[in-house]
Design a protein around this motif. Structure first.
Motif, PDB file in Angstrom:
ATOM      1  N   LEU A  78       0.821  -1.214   0.000  1.00  0.00           N
ATOM      2  CA  LEU A  78       0.000   0.000   0.000  1.00  0.00           C
ATOM      3  C   LEU A  78       0.852   1.260   0.000  1.00  0.00           C
ATOM      4  CD1 LEU A  78      -2.853  -1.021   2.478  1.00  0.00           C
ATOM      5  CD2 LEU A  78      -3.015  -0.724  -0.001  1.00  0.00           C
ATOM      6  N   ASP A  79       2.140   1.121   0.332  1.00  0.00           N
ATOM      7  CA  ASP A  79       3.032   2.285   0.301  1.00  0.00           C
ATOM      8  C   ASP A  79       3.226   2.813  -1.117  1.00  0.00           C
ATOM      9  OD1 ASP A  79       4.524  -0.142  -0.179  1.00  0.00           O
ATOM     10  OD2 ASP A  79       6.365   1.012   0.059  1.00  0.00           O
ATOM     11  N   GLU A  80       2.813   2.055  -2.116  1.00  0.00           N
ATOM     12  CA  GLU A  80       2.960   2.478  -3.512  1.00  0.00           C
ATOM     13  C   GLU A  80       1.777   3.314  -4.008  1.00  0.00           C
ATOM     14  OE1 GLU A  80       5.813   2.000  -4.725  1.00  0.00           O
ATOM     15  OE2 GLU A  80       6.529   0.429  -3.382  1.00  0.00           O
ATOM     16  N   LEU A  81       0.666   3.310  -3.289  1.00  0.00           N
ATOM     17  CA  LEU A  81      -0.533   4.022  -3.754  1.00  0.00           C
ATOM     18  C   LEU A  81      -0.322   5.503  -4.059  1.00  0.00           C
ATOM     19  CD1 LEU A  81      -3.477   2.443  -1.735  1.00  0.00           C
ATOM     20  CD2 LEU A  81      -2.915   2.157  -4.150  1.00  0.00           C
ATOM     21  N   PRO A  82       0.409   6.264  -3.227  1.00  0.00           N
ATOM     22  CA  PRO A  82       0.591   7.683  -3.549  1.00  0.00           C
ATOM     23  C   PRO A  82       1.292   7.929  -4.892  1.00  0.00           C
ATOM     24  CG  PRO A  82       1.196   7.279  -1.279  1.00  0.00           C
ATOM     25  CD  PRO A  82       0.971   5.939  -1.921  1.00  0.00           C
ATOM     26  N   GLU A  83       2.025   6.925  -5.372  1.00  0.00           N
ATOM     27  CA  GLU A  83       2.711   7.088  -6.646  1.00  0.00           C
ATOM     28  C   GLU A  83       1.740   7.217  -7.814  1.00  0.00           C
ATOM     29  OE1 GLU A  83       5.822   4.206  -7.136  1.00  0.00           O
ATOM     30  OE2 GLU A  83       6.678   4.706  -5.197  1.00  0.00           O
ATOM     31  N   LEU A  84       0.481   6.845  -7.610  1.00  0.00           N
ATOM     32  CA  LEU A  84      -0.517   7.044  -8.672  1.00  0.00           C
ATOM     33  C   LEU A  84      -0.646   8.522  -9.021  1.00  0.00           C
ATOM     34  CD1 LEU A  84      -3.251   4.465  -7.628  1.00  0.00           C
ATOM     35  CD2 LEU A  84      -1.648   4.307  -9.550  1.00  0.00           C
ATOM     36  N   PHE A  85      -0.421   9.408  -8.052  1.00  0.00           N
ATOM     37  CA  PHE A  85      -0.418  10.847  -8.345  1.00  0.00           C
ATOM     38  C   PHE A  85       0.701  11.191  -9.321  1.00  0.00           C
ATOM     39  CE2 PHE A  85      -2.568  10.914  -4.166  1.00  0.00           C
ATOM     40  CZ  PHE A  85      -3.750  11.533  -4.554  1.00  0.00           C
ATOM     41  N   ASN A  86       1.848  10.538  -9.171  1.00  0.00           N
ATOM     42  CA  ASN A  86       2.964  10.762 -10.081  1.00  0.00           C
ATOM     43  C   ASN A  86       2.627  10.282 -11.496  1.00  0.00           C
ATOM     44  OD1 ASN A  86       4.792  11.787  -8.032  1.00  0.00           O
ATOM     45  ND2 ASN A  86       4.867   9.684  -7.286  1.00  0.00           N
ATOM     46  N   VAL A  87       1.847   9.200 -11.580  1.00  0.00           N
ATOM     47  CA  VAL A  87       1.409   8.693 -12.891  1.00  0.00           C
ATOM     48  C   VAL A  87       0.446   9.705 -13.528  1.00  0.00           C
ATOM     49  CG1 VAL A  87       0.133   6.859 -14.082  1.00  0.00           C
ATOM     50  CG2 VAL A  87       1.772   6.269 -12.286  1.00  0.00           C
ATOM     51  N   LEU A  88      -0.505  10.193 -12.737  1.00  0.00           N
ATOM     52  CA  LEU A  88      -1.469  11.175 -13.255  1.00  0.00           C
ATOM     53  C   LEU A  88      -0.786  12.459 -13.697  1.00  0.00           C
ATOM     54  CD1 LEU A  88      -4.375  10.690 -10.691  1.00  0.00           C
ATOM     55  CD2 LEU A  88      -4.277   9.887 -13.068  1.00  0.00           C
ATOM     56  N   LYS A  89       0.287  12.862 -12.997  1.00  0.00           N
ATOM     57  CA  LYS A  89       1.043  14.065 -13.367  1.00  0.00           C
ATOM     58  C   LYS A  89       1.891  13.834 -14.607  1.00  0.00           C
ATOM     59  CE  LYS A  89       3.622  15.828 -10.323  1.00  0.00           C
ATOM     60  NZ  LYS A  89       4.506  16.074  -9.192  1.00  0.00           N
ATOM     61  N   GLY A  90       2.137  12.580 -14.963  1.00  0.00           N
ATOM     62  CA  GLY A  90       2.966  12.267 -16.123  1.00  0.00           C
ATOM     63  C   GLY A  90       4.437  12.078 -15.791  1.00  0.00           C
ATOM     64  N   ASP A  91       4.785  12.087 -14.498  1.00  0.00           N
ATOM     65  CA  ASP A  91       6.179  11.902 -14.101  1.00  0.00           C
ATOM     66  C   ASP A  91       6.581  10.427 -14.094  1.00  0.00           C
ATOM     67  OD1 ASP A  91       6.394  14.630 -13.682  1.00  0.00           O
ATOM     68  OD2 ASP A  91       5.943  14.484 -11.541  1.00  0.00           O
ATOM     69  N   MET A  92       5.583   9.556 -13.966  1.00  0.00           N
ATOM     70  CA  MET A  92       5.827   8.121 -13.924  1.00  0.00           C
ATOM     71  C   MET A  92       4.814   7.414 -14.804  1.00  0.00           C
ATOM     72  SD  MET A  92       6.482   7.257  -9.891  1.00  0.00           S
ATOM     73  CE  MET A  92       6.800   5.517 -10.173  1.00  0.00           C
ATOM     74  N   SER A  93       5.094   6.150 -15.064  1.00  0.00           N
ATOM     75  CA  SER A  93       4.184   5.265 -15.779  1.00  0.00           C
ATOM     76  C   SER A  93       3.725   4.186 -14.796  1.00  0.00           C
ATOM     77  CB  SER A  93       4.946   4.623 -16.941  1.00  0.00           C
ATOM     78  OG  SER A  93       4.139   3.715 -17.625  1.00  0.00           O
ATOM     79  N   LEU A  94       2.687   3.463 -15.138  1.00  0.00           N
ATOM     80  CA  LEU A  94       2.312   2.324 -14.305  1.00  0.00           C
ATOM     81  C   LEU A  94       3.398   1.261 -14.357  1.00  0.00           C
ATOM     82  CD1 LEU A  94      -1.506   1.835 -15.032  1.00  0.00           C
ATOM     83  CD2 LEU A  94      -0.449   2.630 -12.908  1.00  0.00           C
ATOM     84  N   VAL A  95       3.978   1.050 -15.548  1.00  0.00           N
ATOM     85  CA  VAL A  95       4.988   0.014 -15.743  1.00  0.00           C
ATOM     86  C   VAL A  95       6.278   0.644 -16.257  1.00  0.00           C
ATOM     87  CG1 VAL A  95       5.568  -2.122 -16.961  1.00  0.00           C
ATOM     88  CG2 VAL A  95       3.203  -1.695 -16.261  1.00  0.00           C
ATOM     89  N   GLY A  96       7.378   0.241 -15.663  1.00  0.00           N
ATOM     90  CA  GLY A  96       8.700   0.705 -16.052  1.00  0.00           C
ATOM     91  C   GLY A  96       9.665   0.407 -14.923  1.00  0.00           C
ATOM     92  N   PRO A  97      10.947   0.616 -15.132  1.00  0.00           N
ATOM     93  CA  PRO A  97      11.904   0.393 -14.046  1.00  0.00           C
ATOM     94  C   PRO A  97      11.581   1.286 -12.842  1.00  0.00           C
ATOM     95  CG  PRO A  97      13.030   0.645 -16.140  1.00  0.00           C
ATOM     96  CD  PRO A  97      11.603   1.002 -16.375  1.00  0.00           C
TER      97      PRO A  97
END
Length: 148
Positions: free
Chosen positions: A36-55
């Motif tokens: 569950l510590d990964e959930l906040p990273e969804l904000f980074n995906v929505l911002k375009g800084d991250m993808s769902l899948v990648g290193p």
């Protein structure tokens, strides 16, 4: 990057950070064990800084330690989950993780991303590979012994 804080900044008498297992909070250990510590990273995906899948993104301190081959992991956007996460997670060595990351860079496709997302759900449910041997997380990356 938006993340839950799961560790304290406690330091020993010499000023160095204490080992991860001593800094990990009880809530932090539970958040990590359930992923569950990964959930906040969804904000980074929505911002375009991250993808769902990648290193997985790593510390900036590591940038100068990568071999040329390992640095290829930065040819794609970092992700919440990736090929290394479904193939061993923190149970892998740094070199194994980087090889899997580079393999992903060379073989990425929509079908592979769907497969990784599906297998990630299974990994999270099984709670496999959360720790690295005796370490609460991963030991610090100190550079590779291999030349590429």
């Amino acid at each position: 990057m938006v993340k839950f804080r799961t560790m304290t900044d406690e330091r020993g008498p010499d000023g160095a950070l204490l080992p991860d297992d001593q800094r990990l909070t009880a809530l932090g250990a539970w958040l990590r064990s359930t992923s569950l510590d990964e959930l906040p990273e969804l904000f980074n995906v929505l911002k375009g800084d991250m993808s769902l899948v990648g290193p997985r993104p790593l510390l900036m301190d590591y940038l100068s330690l990568y071999s040329d081959r390992q640095a290829r992991r930065h040819e794609v956007r970092p992700g919440i989950t990736g090929w290394a996460q479904i193939n061993g997670r923190n149970a892998l060595s740094w070199e194994e993780k980087f090889e899997l990351d580079v393999w992903y860079v060379d073989n990425q496709s929509l079908w592979l991303d769907i497969k990784i997302l599906f297998k990630t759900v299974l990994q999270v449910l099984k709670r496999d590979g959360i720790s690295h041997g005796e370490d609460a997380t991963m030991p610090r990356f100190k550079g590779s012994n291999r030349d590429d």
